[in-house]
Design a protein around this motif. Structure first.
Motif, mmCIF file in Angstrom:
data_model
loop_
_atom_site.group_PDB
_atom_site.id
_atom_site.type_symbol
_atom_site.label_atom_id
_atom_site.label_comp_id
_atom_site.label_asym_id
_atom_site.label_seq_id
_atom_site.Cartn_x
_atom_site.Cartn_y
_atom_site.Cartn_z
ATOM 1 N N LEU A 7 0.835 -1.211 0.000
ATOM 2 C CA LEU A 7 0.000 0.000 0.000
ATOM 3 C C LEU A 7 0.868 1.259 0.000
ATOM 4 O O LEU A 7 0.648 2.187 -0.789
ATOM 5 N N ALA A 8 1.874 1.297 0.867
ATOM 6 C CA ALA A 8 2.739 2.477 0.966
ATOM 7 C C ALA A 8 3.542 2.678 -0.315
ATOM 8 O O ALA A 8 3.649 3.800 -0.834
ATOM 9 N N LEU A 9 4.100 1.591 -0.855
ATOM 10 C CA LEU A 9 4.897 1.707 -2.075
ATOM 11 C C LEU A 9 4.033 2.075 -3.274
ATOM 12 O O LEU A 9 4.487 2.780 -4.187
ATOM 13 N N THR A 10 2.782 1.612 -3.298
ATOM 14 C CA THR A 10 1.889 1.960 -4.403
ATOM 15 C C THR A 10 1.563 3.454 -4.390
ATOM 16 O O THR A 10 1.544 4.106 -5.443
ATOM 17 N N VAL A 11 1.299 3.988 -3.219
ATOM 18 C CA VAL A 11 1.057 5.430 -3.120
ATOM 19 C C VAL A 11 2.284 6.197 -3.607
ATOM 20 O O VAL A 11 2.164 7.166 -4.386
ATOM 21 N N LEU A 12 3.461 5.761 -3.195
ATOM 22 C CA LEU A 12 4.695 6.411 -3.645
ATOM 23 C C LEU A 12 4.852 6.282 -5.158
ATOM 24 O O LEU A 12 5.251 7.242 -5.845
ATOM 25 N N ARG A 13 4.519 5.106 -5.668
ATOM 26 C CA ARG A 13 4.662 4.890 -7.117
ATOM 27 C C ARG A 13 3.700 5.773 -7.904
ATOM 28 O O ARG A 13 4.058 6.290 -8.974
ATOM 29 N N ILE A 14 2.490 5.933 -7.422
ATOM 30 C CA ILE A 14 1.528 6.795 -8.117
ATOM 31 C C ILE A 14 2.015 8.243 -8.127
ATOM 32 O O ILE A 14 1.947 8.935 -9.155
ATOM 33 N N VAL A 15 2.514 8.701 -6.983
ATOM 34 C CA VAL A 15 3.047 10.066 -6.909
ATOM 35 C C VAL A 15 4.210 10.228 -7.880
ATOM 36 O O VAL A 15 4.307 11.229 -8.609
ATOM 37 N N TRP A 16 5.081 9.231 -7.915
ATOM 38 C CA TRP A 16 6.236 9.296 -8.826
ATOM 39 C C TRP A 16 5.775 9.283 -10.285
ATOM 40 O O TRP A 16 6.309 10.017 -11.121
ATOM 41 N N ARG A 17 4.781 8.455 -10.568
ATOM 42 C CA ARG A 17 4.262 8.359 -11.946
ATOM 43 C C ARG A 17 3.653 9.672 -12.412
ATOM 44 O O ARG A 17 3.807 10.076 -13.580
ATOM 45 N N LEU A 18 2.974 10.376 -11.506
ATOM 46 C CA LEU A 18 2.322 11.639 -11.882
ATOM 47 C C LEU A 18 3.320 12.779 -12.044
ATOM 48 O O LEU A 18 2.991 13.800 -12.665
ATOM 49 N N THR A 19 4.498 12.625 -11.505
ATOM 50 C CA THR A 19 5.477 13.725 -11.534
ATOM 51 C C THR A 19 6.681 13.443 -12.434
ATOM 52 O O THR A 19 7.576 14.285 -12.526
ATOM 53 N N HIS A 20 6.723 12.265 -13.058
ATOM 54 C CA HIS A 20 7.852 11.925 -13.931
ATOM 55 C C HIS A 20 7.324 11.320 -15.230
ATOM 56 O O HIS A 20 6.442 10.447 -15.199
ATOM 57 N N PRO A 21 7.872 11.730 -16.381
ATOM 58 C CA PRO A 21 7.429 11.176 -17.667
ATOM 59 C C PRO A 21 7.823 9.716 -17.807
ATOM 60 O O PRO A 21 8.808 9.259 -17.215
ATOM 61 N N VAL A 22 7.050 8.987 -18.595
ATOM 62 C CA VAL A 22 7.311 7.565 -18.817
ATOM 63 C C VAL A 22 7.527 7.343 -20.313
ATOM 64 O O VAL A 22 7.137 8.173 -21.138
ATOM 65 N N PRO A 23 8.158 6.222 -20.688
ATOM 66 C CA PRO A 23 8.385 5.952 -22.113
ATOM 67 C C PRO A 23 7.064 5.862 -22.879
ATOM 68 O O PRO A 23 6.048 5.383 -22.354
ATOM 69 N N ALA A 24 7.085 6.322 -24.112
ATOM 70 C CA ALA A 24 5.891 6.255 -24.958
ATOM 71 C C ALA A 24 5.716 4.838 -25.500
ATOM 72 O O ALA A 24 6.681 4.070 -25.602
ATOM 73 N N LEU A 25 4.503 4.475 -25.841
ATOM 74 C CA LEU A 25 4.240 3.180 -26.454
ATOM 75 C C LEU A 25 4.730 3.182 -27.897
ATOM 76 O O LEU A 25 4.785 4.236 -28.543
#
Length: 439
Positions: A66-84
């Motif tokens: 639960l804690a790591l998922t919240v951290l991962r969501i925050v990280w995902r919203l603030t950092h770009p990810v590779p395009a498909l």
């Protein structure tokens, strides 16, 4: 357009995102077989002790997810990810993004439904109350959800069945998503050869990106992808949660406990006529023993006070009063220590102390004696007999005694374990006292 997207989007996920992905993945994969095994093993006497420990680990890993998922969501919203990859069909892009949204929802829903379940203090395996505290890997306590913990017994029972029904079926949802996710990753790696798997495994080559990258979806499509993923998890959880709602209790089953009455004040202690003693706390102890889930445990009270007047030559004038701070009970097991202050055990919020008072003494020969008196725990007072040995040398006395108590007679753990299936009915109490003659 493609050149601009390549500039904005990285070729791989960041190191933090990769670490979070694999730690959560390993934890989630470990949780599923663990949950299946312990659900059956907890009901078998031979595996109950191990299942209890696995259950505590399962809860701890759940809160970690639960804690790591919240951290991962925050990280995902603030950092770009590779395009498909640009070669992916529109429906594949939609499915990929929806699956990612479903994973995020699932990694929140699984531990939250587990948290709701343990907060009820109800065991669906036996359909009886079972108040067990929650600690994170034995390091610190995690509070139960108060709006569930303090609900009525009927409400807690219903919530327990619904939460466990949703929790177990969400585990199947996780299996489906994992199979789809792994299958898609392998397809991209070995059939499409487009390097998608290298986004999360840095040592793999990028693959063929001659088709460029997929265009960004419109905001409407993006929200549709997210809603589709979340809906998958919500439908599973709600549908099976409602389906798991238990039938009303049959007549004669345990009713909710009445609120505890306020404790009456203990009477003042009248000194005995025998010699007074000053107890050396550092050299003295009050321990208790028993079995929990088939495993022996030993605990002790760290805070207590004793007033003692005793003389083998003046047994009629001897007296002893011991006041114990029940909230100071320690067993070395964080879950046990978190459960003992609860309402059905020591109920330390209402009854912070227990009291033993010896009013009559009897010589048994040699250095052996017997104290007769009463023991009060919570609102229950029972007669007790404590055999002990007394030895004195140069004004220093050593005392050792042991008695056995029936916790059911003291109204201890009667809602969760009246039959002694988890905690032994017989609890041994052992005292060791070192004291000096006062004055």
């Amino acid at each position: 357009m493609i050149a601009r997207l390549r500039t904005e989007r990285p070729n791989r996920y960041s190191a933090v995102a990769i670490a979070l992905h694999w730690v959560i993945a390993i934890a989630l994969l470990a949780m599923i077989p663990m949950g299946w095994w312990m659900s059956d093993a907890i009901a078998e006497p031979g595996s109950q002790a191990l299942a209890y420990r696995v259950f505590q680990i399962h809860k701890s890993i759940g809160f970690l997810i639960l804690a790591l998922t919240v951290l991962r969501i925050v990280w995902r919203l603030t950092h770009p990810v590779p395009a498909l990859p640009g070669a992916m069909k529109g429906w594949e892009q939609f499915a990929a993004r929806a699956t990612h949204a479903a994973f995020y929802a699932l990694m929140l829903a699984l531990p939250l439904t587990g948290w709701a379940y343990v907060s009820t203090g109800w065991a669906v395996v036996t359909d009886t109350p079972l108040a067990v505290a929650t600690s994170w890997f034995g390091l610190f306590a995690i509070p139960h959800l108060p709006f569930i913990e303090h609900a009525s017994e009927a409400a807690r029972r219903t919530i327990a069945w619904m939460a466990m029904g949703a929790h177990s079926k969400l585990a199947w949802g996780a299996i489906i998503l994992i199979v789809l996710h792994v299958g898609a990753a392998l397809k991209h790696q070995f059939l499409d050869r487009d390097g998608v798997l290298s986004h999360m495994i840095p040592m793999l080559p990028h693959g063929d990106d001659s088709h460029g990258v997929a265009p960004e979806p419109t905001p409407a499509v993006r929200w549709a992808e997210r809603l589709a993923g979340v809906a998958f998890v919500v439908v599973i959880g709600v549908a099976f949660g409602l389906a798991a709602k238990p039938a009303p209790k049959a007549e004669g089953q345990a009713a909710a406990s009445a609120p505890a009455a306020a404790p009456a004040a203990d009477a003042a202690v009248t000194p005995g006529t025998a010699a007074a003693w000053t107890v050396d706390k550092a050299g003295s102890s009050i321990q208790f023993t028993g079995t929990h889930a088939g495993k022996a445990f030993t605990g002790q009270f760290e805070q207590w006070d004793a007033q003692v007047w005793f003389d083998p030559a003046d047994l009629a004038g001897s007296k002893a009063v011991v006041t114990i701070q029940t909230g100071s009970a320690k067993t070395g097991d964080a879950t046990q220590e978190g459960s003992l202050p609860g309402a059905e055990w020591f109920d330390t919020g209402t009854y912070p102390t227990a009291r033993f008072q010896a009013t009559a003494f009897k010589a048994l020969g040699g250095n052996r004696y017997e104290a007769t008196g009463t023991l009060r725990i919570k609102a229950t007072t029972v007669p007790v007999v404590l055999p002990f040995t007394f030895d004195e040398a140069s004004g220093t006395a050593t005392v050792a005694g042991r008695l056995e108590l029936d916790r059911t007679a003291l109204n201890m753990g009667m809602a969760s374990d009246a039959g002694g299936d988890w905690v032994s009915k017989a609890i041994g109490v052992e005292i060791r006292v070192k004291a000096e003659r006062a004055g």
